[in-house]
Design a protein around this motif. Structure first.
Motif, PDB file in Angstrom:
ATOM      1  N   ASN A  23      27.613  67.767  43.499  1.00 41.02           N
ATOM      2  CA  ASN A  23      26.471  67.917  42.598  1.00 41.02           C
ATOM      3  C   ASN A  23      26.585  66.816  41.550  1.00 41.02           C
ATOM      4  OD1 ASN A  23      25.013  68.711  40.181  1.00 41.02           O
ATOM      5  ND2 ASN A  23      24.783  70.742  41.089  1.00 41.02           N
ATOM      6  N   ILE A  24      25.573  66.003  41.403  1.00 44.02           N
ATOM      7  CA  ILE A  24      25.651  64.849  40.511  1.00 44.02           C
ATOM      8  C   ILE A  24      25.844  65.263  39.049  1.00 44.02           C
ATOM      9  CG2 ILE A  24      23.157  64.715  40.125  1.00 44.02           C
ATOM     10  CD1 ILE A  24      25.544  61.697  40.595  1.00 44.02           C
ATOM     11  N   ASP A  25      25.443  66.485  38.701  1.00 40.44           N
ATOM     12  CA  ASP A  25      25.559  66.941  37.314  1.00 40.44           C
ATOM     13  C   ASP A  25      26.965  67.400  36.953  1.00 40.44           C
ATOM     14  OD1 ASP A  25      22.874  66.438  36.738  1.00 40.44           O
ATOM     15  OD2 ASP A  25      22.256  68.427  37.440  1.00 40.44           O
ATOM     16  N   THR A  26      27.734  67.856  37.961  1.00 40.74           N
ATOM     17  CA  THR A  26      29.066  68.389  37.668  1.00 40.74           C
ATOM     18  C   THR A  26      30.185  67.565  38.296  1.00 40.74           C
ATOM     19  OG1 THR A  26      29.125  69.803  39.639  1.00 40.74           O
ATOM     20  CG2 THR A  26      28.111  70.738  37.645  1.00 40.74           C
ATOM     21  N   ASN A  27      29.846  66.713  39.252  1.00 38.95           N
ATOM     22  CA  ASN A  27      30.810  65.925  40.038  1.00 38.95           C
ATOM     23  C   ASN A  27      31.593  66.778  41.032  1.00 38.95           C
ATOM     24  OD1 ASN A  27      30.419  63.239  38.753  1.00 38.95           O
ATOM     25  ND2 ASN A  27      31.229  64.289  36.945  1.00 38.95           N
ATOM     26  N   ASN A  28      31.438  68.096  40.979  1.00 40.28           N
ATOM     27  CA  ASN A  28      32.108  68.998  41.909  1.00 40.28           C
ATOM     28  C   ASN A  28      31.282  69.177  43.174  1.00 40.28           C
ATOM     29  OD1 ASN A  28      34.593  69.768  40.740  1.00 40.28           O
ATOM     30  ND2 ASN A  28      33.557  71.146  39.311  1.00 40.28           N
ATOM     31  N   ILE A  29      31.911  69.683  44.225  1.00 39.62           N
ATOM     32  CA  ILE A  29      31.215  69.913  45.486  1.00 39.62           C
ATOM     33  C   ILE A  29      29.938  70.710  45.267  1.00 39.62           C
ATOM     34  CG2 ILE A  29      32.419  72.063  46.064  1.00 39.62           C
ATOM     35  CD1 ILE A  29      32.571  71.019  48.974  1.00 39.62           C
ATOM     36  N   ASP A  30      28.877  70.331  45.964  1.00 35.52           N
ATOM     37  CA  ASP A  30      27.600  71.033  45.872  1.00 35.52           C
ATOM     38  C   ASP A  30      27.671  72.243  46.797  1.00 35.52           C
ATOM     39  OD1 ASP A  30      24.974  71.921  45.937  1.00 35.52           O
ATOM     40  OD2 ASP A  30      24.118  69.907  45.832  1.00 35.52           O
ATOM     41  N   ILE A  31      27.879  73.403  46.218  1.00 35.08           N
ATOM     42  CA  ILE A  31      28.084  74.618  47.006  1.00 35.08           C
ATOM     43  C   ILE A  31      26.872  74.910  47.890  1.00 35.08           C
ATOM     44  CG2 ILE A  31      28.425  77.128  46.828  1.00 35.08           C
ATOM     45  CD1 ILE A  31      30.189  76.559  44.363  1.00 35.08           C
ATOM     46  N   SER A  32      25.678  74.517  47.454  1.00 36.19           N
ATOM     47  CA  SER A  32      24.465  74.761  48.240  1.00 36.19           C
ATOM     48  C   SER A  32      24.433  73.957  49.536  1.00 36.19           C
ATOM     49  CB  SER A  32      23.221  74.450  47.408  1.00 36.19           C
ATOM     50  OG  SER A  32      23.084  73.055  47.185  1.00 36.19           O
ATOM     51  N   LYS A  33      25.297  72.938  49.652  1.00 31.57           N
ATOM     52  CA  LYS A  33      25.313  72.089  50.844  1.00 31.57           C
ATOM     53  C   LYS A  33      26.446  72.429  51.810  1.00 31.57           C
ATOM     54  CE  LYS A  33      23.207  68.088  48.553  1.00 31.57           C
ATOM     55  NZ  LYS A  33      23.410  66.680  48.109  1.00 31.57           N
ATOM     56  N   ILE A  34      27.251  73.411  51.472  1.00 33.63           N
ATOM     57  CA  ILE A  34      28.426  73.711  52.294  1.00 33.63           C
ATOM     58  C   ILE A  34      28.040  74.330  53.629  1.00 33.63           C
ATOM     59  CG2 ILE A  34      30.462  75.204  52.470  1.00 33.63           C
ATOM     60  CD1 ILE A  34      30.997  74.688  49.520  1.00 33.63           C
ATOM     61  N   GLU A  35      27.135  75.297  53.617  1.00 33.49           N
ATOM     62  CA  GLU A  35      26.866  76.073  54.832  1.00 33.49           C
ATOM     63  C   GLU A  35      26.408  75.189  55.985  1.00 33.49           C
ATOM     64  OE1 GLU A  35      25.036  80.393  56.118  1.00 33.49           O
ATOM     65  OE2 GLU A  35      24.243  79.428  54.312  1.00 33.49           O
ATOM     66  N   GLU A  36      25.643  74.155  55.699  1.00 36.46           N
ATOM     67  CA  GLU A  36      25.140  73.290  56.771  1.00 36.46           C
ATOM     68  C   GLU A  36      26.258  72.530  57.475  1.00 36.46           C
ATOM     69  OE1 GLU A  36      23.604  69.371  54.369  1.00 36.46           O
ATOM     70  OE2 GLU A  36      22.639  71.285  53.886  1.00 36.46           O
ATOM     71  N   SER A  37      27.440  72.472  56.854  1.00 39.86           N
ATOM     72  CA  SER A  37      28.583  71.767  57.450  1.00 39.86           C
ATOM     73  C   SER A  37      29.551  72.697  58.162  1.00 39.86           C
ATOM     74  CB  SER A  37      29.328  70.978  56.364  1.00 39.86           C
ATOM     75  OG  SER A  37      28.513  69.961  55.828  1.00 39.86           O
ATOM     76  N   ILE A  38      29.302  73.991  58.131  1.00 39.88           N
ATOM     77  CA  ILE A  38      30.182  74.956  58.782  1.00 39.88           C
ATOM     78  C   ILE A  38      29.896  74.989  60.280  1.00 39.88           C
ATOM     79  CG2 ILE A  38      30.804  77.407  58.954  1.00 39.88           C
ATOM     80  CD1 ILE A  38      30.175  77.653  55.958  1.00 39.88           C
ATOM     81  N   THR A  39      30.970  74.911  61.083  1.00 36.79           N
ATOM     82  CA  THR A  39      30.860  75.008  62.535  1.00 36.79           C
ATOM     83  C   THR A  39      31.818  76.092  63.031  1.00 36.79           C
ATOM     84  OG1 THR A  39      32.650  73.472  63.131  1.00 36.79           O
ATOM     85  CG2 THR A  39      30.513  72.491  62.561  1.00 36.79           C
ATOM     86  N   GLU A  40      31.838  76.267  64.352  1.00 39.95           N
ATOM     87  CA  GLU A  40      32.750  77.265  64.911  1.00 39.95           C
ATOM     88  C   GLU A  40      34.213  76.862  64.730  1.00 39.95           C
ATOM     89  OE1 GLU A  40      32.651  75.557  69.519  1.00 39.95           O
ATOM     90  OE2 GLU A  40      31.736  77.494  69.039  1.00 39.95           O
ATOM     91  N   ASN A  41      34.455  75.589  64.395  1.00 37.28           N
ATOM     92  CA  ASN A  41      35.826  75.106  64.187  1.00 37.28           C
ATOM     93  C   ASN A  41      36.263  75.144  62.724  1.00 37.28           C
ATOM     94  OD1 ASN A  41      36.224  74.408  66.956  1.00 37.28           O
ATOM     95  ND2 ASN A  41      34.976  72.578  66.632  1.00 37.28           N
ATOM     96  N   THR A  42      35.355  75.510  61.829  1.00 37.84           N
ATOM     97  CA  THR A  42      35.691  75.549  60.405  1.00 37.84           C
ATOM     98  C   THR A  42      36.577  76.755  60.122  1.00 37.84           C
ATOM     99  OG1 THR A  42      33.518  74.590  59.910  1.00 37.84           O
ATOM    100  CG2 THR A  42      34.767  75.505  58.068  1.00 37.84           C
ATOM    101  N   LYS A  43      37.672  76.491  59.424  1.00 37.46           N
ATOM    102  CA  LYS A  43      38.594  77.580  59.106  1.00 37.46           C
ATOM    103  C   LYS A  43      38.803  77.774  57.612  1.00 37.46           C
ATOM    104  CE  LYS A  43      39.609  78.897  63.305  1.00 37.46           C
ATOM    105  NZ  LYS A  43      38.630  78.074  64.023  1.00 37.46           N
ATOM    106  N   ALA A  44      38.407  76.785  56.798  1.00 41.13           N
ATOM    107  CA  ALA A  44      38.651  76.900  55.359  1.00 41.13           C
ATOM    108  C   ALA A  44      37.716  75.988  54.577  1.00 41.13           C
ATOM    109  CB  ALA A  44      40.103  76.548  55.035  1.00 41.13           C
ATOM    110  N   ILE A  45      37.545  76.339  53.325  1.00 41.20           N
ATOM    111  CA  ILE A  45      36.859  75.481  52.360  1.00 41.20           C
ATOM    112  C   ILE A  45      37.861  75.174  51.259  1.00 41.20           C
ATOM    113  CG2 ILE A  45      34.942  75.243  50.727  1.00 41.20           C
ATOM    114  CD1 ILE A  45      33.531  77.515  52.311  1.00 41.20           C
TER     115      ILE A  45
END
Length: 366
Positions: free
Chosen positions: A109-131
């Motif tokens: 997120n450009i305002d916080t410099n931290n990961i944009d939580i709203s964009k995480i789900e689109e990157s989850i696959t059947e191989n994802t095990k952790a965030i």
């Protein structure tokens, strides 16, 4: 020259206490896996309100050990994916790849410099095990949405808490929010040792037991090795130093907040983009005070002329590093803009009011 970070001045505040505990450790004749480490682990666990803390060699090892323990537990296996911010220090990513896992980058997120939580789900696959969440620059990164995602997809939530000790989300301290967290006590951190060391925190007793063994050559019992472990142990003298300094961490963080708030209220140069204050003060402990400007190199030179030291955290994002050549073709425009424009200003618990005013004047004159 105003130093970016005056470690001598920070540690001088506690010089006599530090000398005292160093002398006690020297006289004890016990320098590894002793009472001082046990004491600090208990103090840190109490501070965070977690069941377990394990002292380890450094912050990178803390993250490496968490992932390695999950592999030993059968929760992960080589080739699995771990979501990680594209905008982070490379240690977060090294811990993943070192375990044969695959980092999956997500924009900030450009305002916080931290990961944009709203964009995480689109990157989850059947191989994802952790965030892996990184509380970058000292600002806690968490939300109910993140917790919901972890439950929906049965993912582990791992905190890289190298920079945000003492920060809180809804009253809970960073390092107690997820399934496990890694801490760095590198000397320049808000809670810094006088050498290298780190820690893992978790409420998972099995995970803690396995991490403790892996960090000690894979051994639960001397000369019996259950795992192909490594040597990553906090030593007694660093534990003693950290026990002294932990007592003062909240007061030091408060001083950092005051400096940050003065910067934000006093810098009026429209060419310099300031960080945004969090909703509640305790969400941020201001490990770094990072501004953005399209004229970063000119600003840094201007500050040098005005006797102010600054640093760049970090000039090259992980996916553009040579060691990750297979990722060099990836494009993360927000991350790349951040790394191109950012500049870190001096901030610490010992920065004097007249020094802060001098820095503000230099920024406003740019």
């Amino acid at each position: 020259m105003i130093k970016f970070l005056d470690l001598q001045k920070i540690n001088r505040q506690y010089k006599e206490e530090l000398k005292g505990v160093a002398s006690e450790v020297i006289d004890s004749g016990w320098y590894l896996l002793g009472d001082r480490v046990t004491q600090f682990e208990k103090q840190l666990a109490n501070y965070l309100d977690v069941a377990n803390c394990i002292g380890v060699g450094n912050g990178l090892d803390a993250l490496r050990l968490i992932l390695r323990a999950y592999i030993e537990m059968g929760i992960m296996q080589r080739g699995d994916e771990v979501i990680v911010p594209a905008n982070t220090y490379i240690a977060s990513v090294l811990a993943i790849s070192d375990n044969g896992l695959k980092p999956i980058f997500v924009e900030p997120n450009i305002d916080t410099n931290n990961i944009d939580i709203s964009k995480i789900e689109e990157s989850i696959t059947e191989n994802t095990k952790a965030i892996m969440i990184v509380h970058l620059y000292g600002r806690v990164c968490w939300s109910e949405k993140l917790v919901e995602l972890s439950k929906k997809y049965n993912l582990k939530l791992i905190e890289d808490n190298a920079q945000a000790i003492g920060a809180k989300w809804n009253g809970k301290k960073a390092g107690s929010l997820g399934d496990a967290a890694g801490f760095s006590f590198y000397p320049g951190k808000n809670l810094g040792a006088l050498g290298d060391s780190g820690a893992v925190s978790t409420n998972d007793n099995e995970l803690a037991s396995i991490i403790r063994a892996i960090a000690n050559y894979g051994s639960h019992k001397k000369y019996e090795n259950k795992y192909m472990g490594l040597n990553s142990r906090m030593d007694e003298i660093q534990a003693a130093f950290l026990s002294v300094k932990l007592k003062y961490i909240d007061a030091e963080n408060e001083q950092r907040r005051r400096v940050a708030e003065f910067y934000i209220s006093s810098v009026s140069n429209s060419s310099i983009e300031l960080p945004i204050l969090p909703i509640t003060r305790d969400e941020h402990v201001w490990h770094l005070f990072v501004v953005r400007t399209e004229n970063r190199d000119n600003l840094q030179q201007h500050l040098i002329v005005n006797k102010v030291q600054s640093l760049i955290h970090y000039p090259i994002p992980p996916h553009k590093q040579k060691c990750y050549e297979n990722c060099n073709n990836l494009v993360f425009p927000i991350t790349e803009k951040i790394h191109k424009d950012i500049l870190s200003l001096p901030i610490s618990s010992v920065l004097m009011e007249d020094e802060v005013k001098q820095i503000v004047d230099a920024l406003n004159q740019f």
